[in-house]
Enzyme design. Sequence first.
Site, PDB file in Angstrom:
ATOM      1  N   PHE A 104     -34.554  11.190   6.502  1.00 27.92           N
ATOM      2  CA  PHE A 104     -34.558  10.638   5.154  1.00 27.92           C
ATOM      3  C   PHE A 104     -33.856   9.322   4.752  1.00 27.92           C
ATOM      4  O   PHE A 104     -34.470   8.647   3.846  1.00 27.92           O
ATOM      5  CB  PHE A 104     -34.326  11.800   4.187  1.00 27.92           C
ATOM      6  CG  PHE A 104     -32.827  11.686   3.734  1.00 27.92           C
ATOM      7  CD1 PHE A 104     -32.179  10.750   2.833  1.00 27.92           C
ATOM      8  CD2 PHE A 104     -31.938  12.519   4.248  1.00 27.92           C
ATOM      9  CE1 PHE A 104     -30.959  11.017   2.517  1.00 27.92           C
ATOM     10  CE2 PHE A 104     -30.534  12.725   4.237  1.00 27.92           C
ATOM     11  CZ  PHE A 104     -30.245  11.780   3.308  1.00 27.92           C
ATOM     12  N   LYS A 109     -44.048  11.613  12.647  1.00 28.04           N
ATOM     13  CA  LYS A 109     -43.768  12.844  11.733  1.00 28.04           C
ATOM     14  C   LYS A 109     -42.611  12.181  10.918  1.00 28.04           C
ATOM     15  O   LYS A 109     -41.290  12.456  11.274  1.00 28.04           O
ATOM     16  CB  LYS A 109     -43.427  14.155  12.553  1.00 28.04           C
ATOM     17  CG  LYS A 109     -43.682  15.262  11.743  1.00 28.04           C
ATOM     18  CD  LYS A 109     -43.130  15.443  10.401  1.00 28.04           C
ATOM     19  CE  LYS A 109     -41.500  15.803  10.560  1.00 28.04           C
ATOM     20  NZ  LYS A 109     -40.702  15.628   9.364  1.00 28.04           N
ATOM     21  N   GLU A 128     -40.009  14.747   5.112  1.00 29.74           N
ATOM     22  CA  GLU A 128     -40.809  15.349   4.053  1.00 29.74           C
ATOM     23  C   GLU A 128     -40.245  15.023   2.635  1.00 29.74           C
ATOM     24  O   GLU A 128     -40.708  15.227   1.724  1.00 29.74           O
ATOM     25  CB  GLU A 128     -40.906  16.710   4.373  1.00 29.74           C
ATOM     26  CG  GLU A 128     -39.926  17.721   4.560  1.00 29.74           C
ATOM     27  CD  GLU A 128     -38.978  17.727   5.899  1.00 29.74           C
ATOM     28  OE1 GLU A 128     -39.137  16.659   6.393  1.00 29.74           O
ATOM     29  OE2 GLU A 128     -38.726  18.824   6.351  1.00 29.74           O
ATOM     30  N   ARG A 129     -38.942  14.542   2.682  1.00 30.69           N
ATOM     31  CA  ARG A 129     -38.246  14.212   1.409  1.00 30.69           C
ATOM     32  C   ARG A 129     -38.445  12.944   0.884  1.00 30.69           C
ATOM     33  O   ARG A 129     -38.510  12.885  -0.132  1.00 30.69           O
ATOM     34  CB  ARG A 129     -36.784  14.430   1.785  1.00 30.69           C
ATOM     35  CG  ARG A 129     -36.380  15.708   1.888  1.00 30.69           C
ATOM     36  CD  ARG A 129     -34.745  16.137   2.071  1.00 30.69           C
ATOM     37  NE  ARG A 129     -34.594  16.151   3.514  1.00 30.69           N
ATOM     38  CZ  ARG A 129     -33.206  16.385   4.166  1.00 30.69           C
ATOM     39  NH1 ARG A 129     -32.354  16.259   3.127  1.00 30.69           N
ATOM     40  NH2 ARG A 129     -32.933  16.308   5.224  1.00 30.69           N
ATOM     41  N   SER A 134     -30.198  14.849  12.202  1.00 30.13           N
ATOM     42  CA  SER A 134     -28.927  15.542  12.366  1.00 30.13           C
ATOM     43  C   SER A 134     -28.728  15.969  13.940  1.00 30.13           C
ATOM     44  O   SER A 134     -29.761  15.991  14.377  1.00 30.13           O
ATOM     45  CB  SER A 134     -28.690  16.368  11.244  1.00 30.13           C
ATOM     46  OG  SER A 134     -29.894  17.455  11.485  1.00 30.13           O
ATOM     47  N   CYS A 159     -25.882   6.888   8.863  1.00 32.92           N
ATOM     48  CA  CYS A 159     -25.468   7.299  10.082  1.00 32.92           C
ATOM     49  C   CYS A 159     -24.179   6.370  10.582  1.00 32.92           C
ATOM     50  O   CYS A 159     -23.384   6.565  11.349  1.00 32.92           O
ATOM     51  CB  CYS A 159     -26.382   7.309  11.150  1.00 32.92           C
ATOM     52  SG  CYS A 159     -26.958   5.797  11.706  1.00 32.92           S
ATOM     53  N   GLU A 177     -19.926  16.117   9.626  1.00 41.29           N
ATOM     54  CA  GLU A 177     -20.600  14.951   8.786  1.00 41.29           C
ATOM     55  C   GLU A 177     -20.779  15.296   7.407  1.00 41.29           C
ATOM     56  O   GLU A 177     -21.764  16.152   7.196  1.00 41.29           O
ATOM     57  CB  GLU A 177     -21.783  14.432   9.471  1.00 41.29           C
ATOM     58  CG  GLU A 177     -22.322  13.467   9.000  1.00 41.29           C
ATOM     59  CD  GLU A 177     -23.773  13.059   9.733  1.00 41.29           C
ATOM     60  OE1 GLU A 177     -24.499  13.893  10.065  1.00 41.29           O
ATOM     61  OE2 GLU A 177     -23.862  11.710  10.038  1.00 41.29           O
TER      62      GLU A 177
HETATM   63  P1  NAD Z   1     -32.481  16.094   9.670  1.00 43.21           P
HETATM   64  O1  NAD Z   1     -32.271  16.598  10.875  1.00 43.21           O
HETATM   65  O2  NAD Z   1     -32.610  17.209   8.386  1.00 43.21           O
HETATM   66  O3  NAD Z   1     -34.144  15.638   9.823  1.00 43.21           O
HETATM   67  C1  NAD Z   1     -34.693  14.930  10.768  1.00 43.21           C
HETATM   68  C2  NAD Z   1     -35.892  15.239  10.908  1.00 43.21           C
HETATM   69  O4  NAD Z   1     -36.006  16.350  11.556  1.00 43.21           O
HETATM   70  C3  NAD Z   1     -36.878  15.351   9.770  1.00 43.21           C
HETATM   71  O5  NAD Z   1     -38.121  14.668   9.999  1.00 43.21           O
HETATM   72  C4  NAD Z   1     -37.200  16.551   9.539  1.00 43.21           C
HETATM   73  O6  NAD Z   1     -38.471  17.129   9.065  1.00 43.21           O
HETATM   74  C5  NAD Z   1     -36.810  17.348  10.942  1.00 43.21           C
HETATM   75  N1  NAD Z   1     -36.391  18.855  10.826  1.00 43.21           N
HETATM   76  C6  NAD Z   1     -35.321  19.137   9.898  1.00 43.21           C
HETATM   77  N2  NAD Z   1     -35.112  20.432  10.187  1.00 43.21           N
HETATM   78  C7  NAD Z   1     -35.793  20.776  11.318  1.00 43.21           C
HETATM   79  C8  NAD Z   1     -35.638  22.181  12.028  1.00 43.21           C
HETATM   80  N3  NAD Z   1     -35.011  22.952  11.642  1.00 43.21           N
HETATM   81  N4  NAD Z   1     -36.688  21.833  12.962  1.00 43.21           N
HETATM   82  C9  NAD Z   1     -37.477  20.965  13.521  1.00 43.21           C
HETATM   83  N5  NAD Z   1     -37.228  19.760  12.855  1.00 43.21           N
HETATM   84  C10 NAD Z   1     -36.454  19.678  11.819  1.00 43.21           C
HETATM   85  O7  NAD Z   1     -31.819  14.829   8.909  1.00 43.21           O
HETATM   86  P2  NAD Z   1     -31.780  14.247   7.439  1.00 43.21           P
HETATM   87  O8  NAD Z   1     -31.070  14.894   6.735  1.00 43.21           O
HETATM   88  O9  NAD Z   1     -33.311  13.922   7.541  1.00 43.21           O
HETATM   89  O10 NAD Z   1     -30.988  12.656   7.822  1.00 43.21           O
HETATM   90  C11 NAD Z   1     -29.755  12.500   8.134  1.00 43.21           C
HETATM   91  C12 NAD Z   1     -29.233  12.753   9.191  1.00 43.21           C
HETATM   92  O11 NAD Z   1     -29.838  11.815  10.152  1.00 43.21           O
HETATM   93  C13 NAD Z   1     -27.527  12.546   9.388  1.00 43.21           C
HETATM   94  O12 NAD Z   1     -26.979  13.272  10.251  1.00 43.21           O
HETATM   95  C14 NAD Z   1     -27.645  11.066   9.989  1.00 43.21           C
HETATM   96  O13 NAD Z   1     -26.334  10.981  10.806  1.00 43.21           O
HETATM   97  C15 NAD Z   1     -28.701  11.135  11.022  1.00 43.21           C
HETATM   98  N6  NAD Z   1     -29.183   9.796  11.182  1.00 43.21           N
HETATM   99  C16 NAD Z   1     -28.691   9.457  12.363  1.00 43.21           C
HETATM  100  C17 NAD Z   1     -29.077   7.872  12.837  1.00 43.21           C
HETATM  101  C18 NAD Z   1     -28.797   7.501  14.113  1.00 43.21           C
HETATM  102  O14 NAD Z   1     -29.229   6.653  14.645  1.00 43.21           O
HETATM  103  N7  NAD Z   1     -27.918   8.122  14.887  1.00 43.21           N
HETATM  104  C19 NAD Z   1     -29.909   7.214  12.021  1.00 43.21           C
HETATM  105  C20 NAD Z   1     -30.122   7.798  10.721  1.00 43.21           C
HETATM  106  C21 NAD Z   1     -29.840   9.197  10.509  1.00 43.21           C
END
Ligand code: NAD
Length: 498
Positions: A149, A173, A176-177, A226, A281, A383
Amino acid sequence: MKTIKHIIGGAETAGDSGETQGVYNPATGEQTAKVVLGGTDEINAGVRAAMEAFPAWSTTSPARRARIMFALRDVMQRRAEKIAKTISAEHGKTHDDALGEVARALEVVEFAAGIQSHLQGDFSREVGPGIDTCAERQALGVVAGITPFNFPAMVPLWMIPMALACGNTFVLKPSERDPSSANLIFDLFKEAGLPDGVLNIVHGGKAAVDAVLDHKDISAVSFVGSTPIAEYVYTRGCAAGKRVQALGGAKNHMIIMPDADMDQAADALMGAGFGSAGERCMAVSVAVPIGADTANILVEKLAPRVAALKIGPPDDPDAEMGPVITAQARDRINACIDAGEKEGAKVVVDGRGLKLQGYENGFWVGGTLLDGVTKDMSVYKTEIFGPVLSVLRANDYGEAVDLINAHEYGNGTAIFTRDGDAARDFANRIQVGMVGINVPIPVPVATHSFGGWKRSIFGAHGIYGKEAVHFYTRLKTVTARWPTGIRSGAQFTFPSMG
Ligand code: NAD
C-alpha cells in the site's frame, strides 16, 4: 459509491467473485469506494489475456516498446498532479510527498525507455571453424507483480516498465487498501499506446495472491511488501517453479557519530523518520548516537521538532505528514508504543491519541520519540511502520555496527559523520543492502537497482535497473556454423571448437 474493478484485456470487469472491500480516505476515515476482490477465476482471466497478448508484444521491436515508455513519460509528466492526488486520496501522504513518488517512478520509466541498449546481446565470431556464437536475452512470458500500500504508484512502476520493455506481458495484483492508483497506471499506459492485454490489473487479497503463485503460466513474480508475506510468496512461488523476487520489511538504523553535523543529522532524522508518517521501507526508525554527549544533544534537538510536527490531510500545504493507512494500522502502532513504554523505553514525545480538529475520524498517530530503547525490546525488533523514532544509545562505533549487523532486517542504513575512515569502514562492513553516507534515505536511482539484504529480500535479484533486465529475461546462446557445407565427420568425443 464508486466500485474499483479489475482491468483485463483492456476492459473493466467486476469478475464473478462477488466479494468487495471498502477503500477509505485515511484523513477523514470515510469510505470513498469499494474494490472488487478477485480469486482464481479472475487471475486466470488476467493470465489468459496476458498470454494472448504475448506473441505480438514480445516480437514488437524493442525500439517500438521503448517508444511507448517515452510516451508514458510524457503522459505521466502531464498528469503528475492527478497521479499525486489519486495516491494521496487513498494513502493519506502529503501532496508533495506523492509528487516525489511520481518523480521516482518516472526515473524507472526513463531507464526502461533505454531498453534497446540494455537488451543488446553478445556475439563472438569464429569460436570454431565457421562457427559463431551469439547470446541474447529473451522475455520470460507472463509475469506478475504483487505490491504494497505504501507506494501505490511507484512500486508497481518499479516493475511494470522494465518487465514490459523486456517483452513480457503483465498481471498486477495491487494493494487492496489503495487500489485506484493501479487503475490510473493502466489508463496512463493506454494513453501512451500500450496494446490491450499487455498489462492487466486484478484486484484482491490472499486468494488472488495464491492464484498468482500457483498459476502454471506465470513465469516470474515480483513481490514487495512485509517480510512474512515476502517469505511466503518466495517459498510458494519457487515451489511452483517460478522465478521470484520478494522484497520485504525493514528496520533502518542511522548512526550519528560524535563528529557529525548535529543539525544536519537532526534534519535528516525528521524527514526520514516522519516523512510519509514513517510508512516507508526506507524510513529511518532507529537513531544510534555514539556516546552519551551525542545522544543528549540529539534528543534535545529532536524532541521539540517531533512535538511540533505539522500533521494534516494531504491537501494542507503546510502538513509535513499525514495519517496512517487504516484504523487497524493506527491501533497497531499505538500498541507498539505501549509495549515499548512497558518494556522501559522513555516516551519523550507521545503521538498516541492524536485528534485533529475537523478530522476526528481520521487515522492519526502523532510523531513519537522514544529514548533509552534497547536491543531486546519489541519496539526495536519489530518493524513498526509508523511515525515512531527510537533512540538506541551506543557506547562506540563498533557496538553500533554489531547492532545493525545482528538485526534480522538489512534494507537501508546510514551514517552521519565527517570522518572518511569511519564512513568507508561502515560502507564496507555493514550487512545491509543500501547504505547512505550523510544521506538518510539512500534509495538508489533507476540506473542502479533497489534491494536489501538478509530478511529484507528473498531471491537473487534487486528490483529495477540492470538487475531487472536479468530478472525479466532469460539467456539464450545460439551457436551456429556457416557455411553449412563444412564437414568434419561424425564426432563422438565431447565437441571442442578450438
Ligand atoms: P503486506 O505484506 O501486508 O501486503 C503486500 C501485498 O501482499 C499486498 O498486495 C497484499 O494484498 C498481499 N498480502 C497481504 N497479506 C497476504 C497474505 N496473508 N497472503 C498473501 N498475500 C497477502 O504489506 P503492506 O502492509 O501493504 O506494505 C507495507 C510493508 O511493505 C512493510 O513491511 C514495508 O517495509 C514493505 N515494503 C518493502 C519495500 C521494499 O522494497 N523492501 C518497499 C515498500 C514496502
